[in-house]
Write a protein that holds these residues in place. Structure first.
Motif, mmCIF file in Angstrom:
data_model
loop_
_atom_site.group_PDB
_atom_site.id
_atom_site.type_symbol
_atom_site.label_atom_id
_atom_site.label_comp_id
_atom_site.label_asym_id
_atom_site.label_seq_id
_atom_site.Cartn_x
_atom_site.Cartn_y
_atom_site.Cartn_z
ATOM 1 N N PHE A 112 0.829 -1.210 0.000
ATOM 2 C CA PHE A 112 0.000 0.000 0.000
ATOM 3 C C PHE A 112 0.859 1.253 0.000
ATOM 4 O O PHE A 112 0.609 2.196 -0.770
ATOM 5 C CB PHE A 112 -0.922 0.012 1.223
ATOM 6 N N MET A 113 1.868 1.287 0.845
ATOM 7 C CA MET A 113 2.742 2.459 0.915
ATOM 8 C C MET A 113 3.516 2.639 -0.397
ATOM 9 O O MET A 113 3.682 3.767 -0.876
ATOM 10 C CB MET A 113 3.700 2.333 2.095
ATOM 11 N N ASP A 114 3.980 1.545 -0.987
ATOM 12 C CA ASP A 114 4.694 1.626 -2.265
ATOM 13 C C ASP A 114 3.817 2.255 -3.347
ATOM 14 O O ASP A 114 4.306 2.985 -4.216
ATOM 15 C CB ASP A 114 5.118 0.232 -2.732
ATOM 16 N N ALA A 115 2.516 1.968 -3.296
ATOM 17 C CA ALA A 115 1.591 2.421 -4.331
ATOM 18 C C ALA A 115 0.950 3.767 -4.014
ATOM 19 O O ALA A 115 0.141 4.269 -4.802
ATOM 20 C CB ALA A 115 0.502 1.367 -4.525
ATOM 21 N N THR A 116 1.309 4.363 -2.864
ATOM 22 C CA THR A 116 0.684 5.628 -2.444
ATOM 23 C C THR A 116 1.766 6.674 -2.198
ATOM 24 O O THR A 116 2.278 6.811 -1.071
ATOM 25 C CB THR A 116 -0.160 5.410 -1.168
ATOM 26 N N PRO A 117 2.138 7.433 -3.230
ATOM 27 C CA PRO A 117 3.273 8.363 -3.122
ATOM 28 C C PRO A 117 3.134 9.422 -2.036
ATOM 29 O O PRO A 117 4.141 9.868 -1.481
ATOM 30 C CB PRO A 117 3.322 9.015 -4.509
ATOM 31 N N ASP A 118 1.893 9.836 -1.724
ATOM 32 C CA ASP A 118 1.730 10.909 -0.728
ATOM 33 C C ASP A 118 1.585 10.377 0.689
ATOM 34 O O ASP A 118 1.270 11.124 1.612
ATOM 35 C CB ASP A 118 0.535 11.797 -1.087
ATOM 36 N N PRO A 171 -8.841 2.716 2.392
ATOM 37 C CA PRO A 171 -7.923 3.596 3.138
ATOM 38 C C PRO A 171 -8.446 5.027 3.190
ATOM 39 O O PRO A 171 -9.031 5.523 2.226
ATOM 40 C CB PRO A 171 -6.621 3.508 2.333
ATOM 41 N N VAL A 172 -8.232 5.683 4.330
ATOM 42 C CA VAL A 172 -8.686 7.058 4.499
ATOM 43 C C VAL A 172 -7.586 7.866 5.175
ATOM 44 O O VAL A 172 -6.948 7.404 6.118
ATOM 45 C CB VAL A 172 -9.994 7.116 5.317
ATOM 46 N N ALA A 173 -7.344 9.075 4.661
ATOM 47 C CA ALA A 173 -6.355 9.970 5.266
ATOM 48 C C ALA A 173 -6.933 10.547 6.552
ATOM 49 O O ALA A 173 -8.131 10.845 6.639
ATOM 50 C CB ALA A 173 -5.989 11.080 4.295
ATOM 51 N N CYS A 174 -6.085 10.703 7.562
ATOM 52 C CA CYS A 174 -6.544 11.209 8.854
ATOM 53 C C CYS A 174 -5.418 11.998 9.514
ATOM 54 O O CYS A 174 -4.323 12.118 8.959
ATOM 55 C CB CYS A 174 -6.984 10.050 9.752
ATOM 56 N N GLY A 175 -5.692 12.522 10.700
ATOM 57 C CA GLY A 175 -4.671 13.279 11.424
ATOM 58 C C GLY A 175 -3.513 12.391 11.844
ATOM 59 O O GLY A 175 -2.364 12.605 11.472
ATOM 60 N N LEU A 216 6.882 17.585 4.962
ATOM 61 C CA LEU A 216 7.025 16.801 3.727
ATOM 62 C C LEU A 216 5.739 16.717 2.914
ATOM 63 O O LEU A 216 5.751 16.163 1.807
ATOM 64 C CB LEU A 216 7.490 15.380 4.085
ATOM 65 N N LYS A 217 4.638 17.246 3.450
ATOM 66 C CA LYS A 217 3.331 17.186 2.776
ATOM 67 C C LYS A 217 2.881 15.748 2.540
ATOM 68 O O LYS A 217 2.166 15.455 1.570
ATOM 69 C CB LYS A 217 3.360 17.952 1.445
ATOM 70 N N GLU A 218 3.278 14.847 3.428
ATOM 71 C CA GLU A 218 2.880 13.451 3.317
ATOM 72 C C GLU A 218 1.811 13.138 4.362
ATOM 73 O O GLU A 218 1.913 13.558 5.514
ATOM 74 C CB GLU A 218 4.087 12.531 3.498
ATOM 75 N N LYS A 219 0.815 12.382 3.947
ATOM 76 C CA LYS A 219 -0.350 12.123 4.781
ATOM 77 C C LYS A 219 -0.202 10.849 5.617
ATOM 78 O O LYS A 219 0.659 10.011 5.357
ATOM 79 C CB LYS A 219 -1.596 12.004 3.901
ATOM 80 N N THR A 220 -1.091 10.737 6.595
ATOM 81 C CA THR A 220 -1.218 9.531 7.397
ATOM 82 C C THR A 220 -2.510 8.837 6.996
ATOM 83 O O THR A 220 -3.557 9.479 6.893
ATOM 84 C CB THR A 220 -1.251 9.872 8.896
ATOM 85 N N TYR A 221 -2.436 7.535 6.762
ATOM 86 C CA TYR A 221 -3.599 6.770 6.304
ATOM 87 C C TYR A 221 -3.982 5.664 7.285
ATOM 88 O O TYR A 221 -3.122 4.963 7.816
ATOM 89 C CB TYR A 221 -3.311 6.130 4.951
ATOM 90 N N HIS A 222 -5.274 5.535 7.462
ATOM 91 C CA HIS A 222 -5.837 4.352 8.129
ATOM 92 C C HIS A 222 -6.064 3.298 7.044
ATOM 93 O O HIS A 222 -6.673 3.577 6.011
ATOM 94 C CB HIS A 222 -7.154 4.726 8.804
ATOM 95 N N TYR A 223 -5.552 2.070 7.289
ATOM 96 C CA TYR A 223 -5.633 1.008 6.288
ATOM 97 C C TYR A 223 -6.479 -0.135 6.862
ATOM 98 O O TYR A 223 -5.972 -1.013 7.572
ATOM 99 C CB TYR A 223 -4.222 0.519 5.932
ATOM 100 N N PRO A 224 -7.786 -0.145 6.572
ATOM 101 C CA PRO A 224 -8.704 -1.073 7.251
ATOM 102 C C PRO A 224 -8.654 -2.521 6.768
ATOM 103 O O PRO A 224 -9.238 -3.405 7.415
ATOM 104 C CB PRO A 224 -10.076 -0.459 6.961
ATOM 105 N N ALA A 225 -7.975 -2.787 5.651
ATOM 106 C CA ALA A 225 -7.938 -4.152 5.122
ATOM 107 C C ALA A 225 -7.162 -5.098 6.031
ATOM 108 O O ALA A 225 -7.343 -6.317 5.957
ATOM 109 C CB ALA A 225 -7.337 -4.156 3.716
ATOM 110 N N GLN A 226 -6.283 -4.549 6.864
ATOM 111 C CA GLN A 226 -5.520 -5.353 7.814
ATOM 112 C C GLN A 226 -5.933 -5.001 9.241
ATOM 113 O O GLN A 226 -6.251 -3.847 9.536
ATOM 114 C CB GLN A 226 -4.022 -5.140 7.630
ATOM 115 N N GLN A 227 -5.931 -6.003 10.116
ATOM 116 C CA GLN A 227 -6.330 -5.815 11.501
ATOM 117 C C GLN A 227 -5.279 -6.386 12.445
ATOM 118 O O GLN A 227 -4.476 -7.235 12.051
ATOM 119 C CB GLN A 227 -7.673 -6.506 11.774
ATOM 120 N N TYR A 228 -5.312 -5.917 13.673
ATOM 121 C CA TYR A 228 -4.463 -6.478 14.723
ATOM 122 C C TYR A 228 -5.169 -6.301 16.065
ATOM 123 O O TYR A 228 -6.042 -5.443 16.205
ATOM 124 C CB TYR A 228 -3.085 -5.792 14.764
#
Length: 310
Positions: A112-118, A171-175, A216-228
């Motif tokens: 996911f990170m590899d495919a999401t430049p921001d 995935p959704v961008a968040c604080g 860096l103008k890079e976002k933080t993402y919640h990635y719901p496809a994986q759980q822990y």
């Protein structure tokens, strides 16, 4: 170069750390190249010995353990782990009271990170030990959030403040995402200087995500496809000193990102709040007295740590 460097911090909770690492090894295939760095953060020597002996029984060259003779806190403990980590594309900062529940979580987050430049940071969905979904996104720790509260901010601007209690399919961008599992781009982490070690406990993840966004103008993402699974609160004893630490950390963070006036305002707000309730509650009275003295950093738990003999 490794794909992922997984960093765990142990503090008097070896049994949780052992279970956490066992779950990672069980659920992670050879398709991702990783290393596990374990930092013992000034535990009692018996706990450290149990941890060290148990990790040796995994017989894995991917696991390395290092000991600090003093509890340096969450951020500094992870930074110590970074200091010993081999070069990698990503860091995975994982609480020791967590369990992997799905196959190839590290690989999925990497792809996911590899495919999401921001994207600078991402994190999976947190679940309770009973299988209940726990909010895994949050808004930056600011005076506005403290005064207006999260629900109101989400009501007036759900684009800027995505709903924490909503179940997301994509995935959704968040604080920021919980510090219990943060998957961070190494280059971004290094450029902003990593965790702020002045924060002993609380808000380290909010501060890191905000600095990565600002610089860096890079976002933080919640990635719901994986759980822990996260056994919330099992690694940190809750008491009045921990509650005070939360307020001290917030005041520090407020001055760092919003200036001295904002810090002074929030200090007055907290002081008055606890003054009004202190006659009826001894713990709140302790909070009021500490804040009345200025909420100075010398009241931090950092200044109360004892150096272990060995």
């Amino acid at each position: 170069m490794l794909d992922v460097n997984c960093i765990y911090v142990n503090y008097n909770s070896a049994t949780f750390t052992i279970a956490a690492i066992s779950s990672l090894l069980e659920k992670t295939s050879d398709t991702v190249v990783y290393e596990i760095i374990v930092v013992d953060n000034g535990s009692a020597y018996e706990d450290y010995e149990l941890l060290k002996t148990s990790l040796e029984q995994f017989n894995s060259s991917a696991i390395k353990i290092y000991r600090s003779r003093i509890n340096t806190g969450f951020g500094a403990g992870n930074m110590l782990g970074v200091n010993f980590a081999s070069p990698s594309k990503y860091y995975a900062f994982i609480n020791n009271d967590t369990l992997f529940t799905q196959e190839n979580t590290l690989l999925d987050l990497k792809l996911f990170m590899d495919a999401t430049p921001d994207a600078g940071v991402c994190g999976p969905q947190m679940m309770s030990e009973n299988g209940d979904r726990i909010s895994s996104i949050d808004h930056h720790a600011t005076p506005m959030r403290q005064l207006l509260k999260r629900d109101f901010l989400e009501f007036i601007n759900s684009n800027k403040y995505p709903k924490r209690k909503k179940e997301y399919a994509k995935p959704v961008a968040c604080g920021f995402i919980p510090g219990s599992f943060m998957f961070v781009k190494t280059s971004s982490f290094d450029k902003v200087g990593g965790f702020d070690s002045a924060l002993f406990l609380y808000y380290e993840e909010s501060d890191l995500c905000l600095r990565i966004l600002k610089k860096l103008k890079e976002k933080t993402y919640h990635y719901p496809a994986q759980q822990y699974i996260h056994y919330q609160g099992k690694s940190t004893e809750k008491n009045v000193f921990v509650k005070l630490e939360q307020k001290l950390s917030f005041l520090y963070l407020t001055q760092k990102h919003h200036g001295r006036f904002a810090r002074a305002f929030m200090h007055c707000f907290f002081t008055i709040k606890y003054a009004l309730s202190s006659p009826f509650n001894s713990k709140k009275r302790q909070m009021f007295m500490a804040l009345w003295k200025g909420g100075a950093i010398d009241q931090s738990l950092r200044c109360k740590q004892i150096i272990q003999e060995k």
